[in-house]
Design an enzyme around this catalytic site. Structure first.
Site, mmCIF file in Angstrom:
data_model
loop_
_atom_site.group_PDB
_atom_site.id
_atom_site.type_symbol
_atom_site.label_atom_id
_atom_site.label_comp_id
_atom_site.label_asym_id
_atom_site.label_seq_id
_atom_site.Cartn_x
_atom_site.Cartn_y
_atom_site.Cartn_z
ATOM 1 N N TRP A 324 6.288 -10.327 16.321
ATOM 2 C CA TRP A 324 7.637 -9.952 16.776
ATOM 3 C C TRP A 324 7.543 -8.918 17.896
ATOM 4 C CZ3 TRP A 324 9.992 -5.193 17.014
ATOM 5 C CH2 TRP A 324 11.373 -5.177 17.256
ATOM 6 N N HIS A 325 6.546 -8.027 17.788
ATOM 7 C CA HIS A 325 6.431 -6.957 18.772
ATOM 8 C C HIS A 325 6.044 -7.466 20.152
ATOM 9 C CE1 HIS A 325 6.516 -4.386 15.221
ATOM 10 N NE2 HIS A 325 6.892 -3.421 16.044
ATOM 11 N N GLY A 326 5.264 -8.512 20.194
ATOM 12 C CA GLY A 326 4.875 -8.983 21.520
ATOM 13 C C GLY A 326 4.030 -10.230 21.433
ATOM 14 N N PHE A 480 10.007 -5.128 23.755
ATOM 15 C CA PHE A 480 10.002 -6.061 22.626
ATOM 16 C C PHE A 480 11.355 -6.722 22.478
ATOM 17 C CE2 PHE A 480 6.934 -2.652 21.030
ATOM 18 C CZ PHE A 480 5.894 -3.216 21.743
#
Lengths: 480, 319
Positions: A324-326, A480
């Site tokens: 999800w962060h990257g 993000f």
């Protein structure tokens, strides 16, 4: 628009004035907040407003439709529509190139030559935040946890509420949406607390995080020339950079919302005083952790079932959270590593909440050891989060085994323009403030001081922010 | 609500006043070479020639050499000076001394029309004048970024605060500069190679257009001082590698600007010779050897063409 820009206070003051003095009634105010949210977001790139608009319209319509039907099949189809739309947008803009490239690399490794089609699209700021927030609404309506709203301005304002639009907290519809469906009355105490939080958030971001960033950036960029001690300093600096940066953002968001009478959820609760990784994850980015818990971990089966299944659930949830962060393998490894940290606590049966708050005025040696150990583990994982690629992360970590421990330490302060020594004041200051206020929801360090003492401290903080704001650094979580 | 707004406004006013109060100490520094030059030139009311320009001037013009020709001269080269700085420096000088130099030499170079000229936040010359101007005035008149000016003044003021209670000695370098009347001699020699980091820092110049409005401001300034009785000469010093930092269109426009000045009856003195790295201390600043040649060329020009305040001279190229 950045919170740490000079445009933001002007924007905030204008919206504040229009909200309390020009508009009356919840619909007019919600429409104002929608406009403000779109201006705030469009300041960065107006083209991507269309994505927010699509997500909002789809989820509002899905909610209404879910409220009109009891047919299970239809309800599933409607939920699928929301999931496909939101995750489709997220997938296209954030993950397509990553997966296409990774797949092509896999095929190349297998001896097949392929040329993946890259979209090379710009990653829209904060897409993961508002997508998850609006998606959460549809899921909650589907689960009948909340009633669908028919109030379009309220729903649009809920999705595009500017304080938390681009970097959270990711609010739950059940908590935030009702606040748009009531008419707020001005409360000076709440507003004053809001201003205090904004200032403290800015201080954490501009003074603490950005100073840590100078040191962390230098060390990560020149890690090959550094000894283990400097590498450790680099990782620790990044740990405080990301904390100051993100919790600072959350404080500004929560403070800004309070100026309009809104209460956003707590996103951080002194996470670096956690005594084990599980406690850390209950204190770090709480809005995302609980989102993954409620919408991924529990639907997967949660802690119920066989041990192997639970392990799989934990690993899947953390790995997805990393992704999800990257769109980078470094984030996947970071998430996976944290899942490994988390697993032991599942079976230890330790008390789950309030361990830090229950500690006395000073932590016992036992507690201090737990905190230091947890911090070390978490900081080690941050190396993957910070490194641009896996190779760099592994090279950085391998540097810890170098024989010459002090290499690079003597030059560090000079190479970072004095920032390194500054951290010997700033980090202990942050930790002291957090420790003394660890039982408070949103600590503002001097809020309880007498006025005569409080004012100078506030002025000193504001002046430090103003002076150091010269080189605006974007918030890490914007990407993000 | 009313009480909240009142208290918040009061707080903001207090914040602004602290910024302003500390910022007022930003020009106490007695070791700042720009301040020292301005203070020194303000005591000289009998100047034959006043050179105004940027760092090219303070490394390239030697007033003591010109004194040998019987000319009382000062080299008022202020880092990053452009047309706006020239205006402030000349106005402040005439206000302080009540005199107008017989000849005012104004530097022209691509750099003095570039984005690196008139950078008030990094060289807040308005604060260093005999009659300092406020940040508000400069932001209003020249469109300088106000927040950066405030920030700079506050920082500098904070650093200068101890000077309120201590006496500060001028350094040996500063004393030398004052002896040389603003000139900074350098015995360093350019290696001939530009460091990649320095080249990269100048990279934005390759994209900038030539600012025509600055040219108009320069002509207005020159005309104003010519009308006050001064002879105004535009001079250009050799600048080594600097022209290579600009794109061709910029340099074409710059040439047209000089032609324009000439067409409007101003003297334009272009000092050129087949320069070598030996004449420079770095990429674009003359060293002592280069300064001696440049100053010699100017002395020759001034003695050959005494000129009149009314101007009307053609372009001269001294080789």
């Amino acid at each position: 628009m950045l919170f740490n820009s000079l445009e933001y206070p002007v924007f905030l003051a204008v919206i504040f004035f229009l909200y309390w003095f020009v508009t009356t009634g919840k619909t007019a105010r919600n429409l104002l907040l929608v406009t403000a949210g779109y201006v705030f977001y469009g300041w960065w790139d107006w083209r991507f407003l269309s994505l927010i608009l699509i997500s909002t319209c789809v989820d509002f319509s899905v909610g209404l439709a879910l409220g009109r039907t009891e047919n299970k099949q239809k309800r599933r189809t409607l939920l699928a529509l929301s999931l496909v739309t939101n995750l489709g947008i997220l997938g296209t803009f954030k993950y397509y190139d990553f997966f296409a490239d990774s797949f092509a690399n896999l095929l190349t490794a297998a001896g097949l030559q392929v040329n993946p089609i890259s979209l090379n699209v710009i990653l829209p700021v904060g897409i993961s935040f508002y997508t998850f927030q609006t998606l959460g609404y549809s899921i909650d309506v589907y689960r009948r946890k909340i009633e669908p709203t028919r109030d379009a301005p309220a729903f649009f304002a809920f999705v595009s509420f500017f304080p938390q639009l681009v970097a959270g907290p990711i609010e739950r519809a059940g908590q935030l949406l009702p606040q748009f469906q009531q008419t707020h009355t001005f409360d000076a105490k709440t507003a004053r607390e809001g201003l205090g939080l904004i200032l403290w958030g800015l201080f954490k971001k501009v003074v603490i995080a950005d100073t840590c960033a100078v040191v962390a950036n230098f060390i990560f960029a020149n890690h090959a020339a550094q000894g283990p001690l400097v590498l450790a300093v680099g990782a620790i600096c990044f740990a405080f950079q990301i904390y100051g940066d993100f919790s600072g953002y959350s404080d500004i968001a929560i403070g800004s919302a309070r100026l309009f009478g809104f209460k956003l959820m707590t996103n951080f609760r002194t996470p670096y005083f956690s005594r084990d990784p599980a406690e850390f994850w209950r204190r770090w980015h709480i809005s995302l952790s609980t989102w993954f818990r409620d919408y991924v971990y529990i639907p997967l089966g949660g802690s119920r079932g066989r041990r192997e299944r639970v392990i799989l659930n934990v690993m899947a949830t953390f790995t997805l959270s990393g992704l999800w962060h990257g769109a980078n393998w470094t984030f996947v490894i970071w998430g996976f590593l944290n899942s490994l940290y988390y697993l032991p606590s599942l079976w230890q049966g330790k008390k789950k909440t309030g361990r830090t708050e229950e500690t006395g005025k000073l932590p016992s040696l036992d507690a201090l050891g737990d905190m230091a150990g947890t911090f070390a583990l978490i900081t080690l994982a941050w190396v993957f989060f910070r490194a641009p690629d896996l190779g760099t992360a592994l090279a950085y970590l391998s540097g810890f085994f170098d024989f010459f421990i002090f290499t690079g330490l003597a030059q560090l302060n000079q190479m970072t323009g004095g920032s390194f020594y500054g951290l010997f004041v700033l980090i202990p200051f942050l930790l002291a403030v957090e420790w003394l206020h660890r039982d408070q929801e949103h600590p503002v360090p001097v809020d309880h001081f007498p006025t005569l003492l409080r004012r100078p401290v506030y002025y000193a903080m504001a002046l430090a922010v103003f002076v150091l704001m010269e080189h605006q650094q974007a918030f890490i979580y914007f990407q993000f | 609500m009313r009480r909240f707004l009142f208290k918040t406004t009061l707080w903001l006013v207090g914040f602004f006043l602290i910024l302003k109060a500390v910022g007022m100490l930003d020009n106490l520094d007695r070791t700042n070479e720009n301040i020292l030059r301005i203070r020194q030139v303000g005591t000289l009311s009998n100047l034959d020639v006043l050179f105004v320009g940027n760092s090219y001037t303070h490394t390239g013009i030697d007033p003591l050499q010109l004194r040998e020709s019987g000319l009382e001269t000062y080299s008022l080269g202020i880092n990053a000076a452009g047309v706006a700085f020239y205006r402030l420096l000349l106005d402040d000088y005439t206000r302080q001394t009540g005199a107008i130099p017989k000849t005012i030499m104004l530097l022209v170079s691509p750099m003095s029309f570039s984005r690196f000229a008139d950078t008030f936040p990094s060289i807040p010359i308005h604060r260093y004048l005999y009659h300092p101007l406020s940040n508000e005035t400069v932001a209003w008149r020249f469109g300088a970024p106000y927040d950066q000016l405030l920030r700079r003044s506050f920082r500098k003021g904070l650093a200068n605060a101890p000077l309120l209670f201590t006496a500060e000695e001028e350094s040996a370098d500063m004393k030398e500069m004052l002896t040389y009347r603003g000139f900074v001699p350098s015995r360093m020699t350019f290696s001939g190679k530009v460091h990649p980091e320095i080249a990269a820092s100048y990279e934005p110049l390759s994209r900038d257009p030539f600012p025509m409005d600055s040219l108009e401001d320069l002509q207005d300034l020159a005309l104003e001082y010519r009308n006050k009785g001064a002879r105004v000469v535009f001079y250009e010093l050799p600048t080594g590698e600097a022209p290579g930092l600009f794109h061709a269109q910029f340099l074409d426009d710059y040439e047209r600007a000089l032609a324009d000045l000439k067409k409007n009856g101003f003297e334009v003195l272009r000092i050129q010779w087949d320069t070598r790295p030996l004449d420079f201390r770095n990429m674009d600043h003359l060293n002592s050897r280069g300064a001696a040649r440049a100053t010699g060329a100017i002395a020759e020009y001034l003695s050959e063409k005494p000129g009149t305040a009314a101007g009307g001279h053609a372009e001269e190229s001294v080789r």
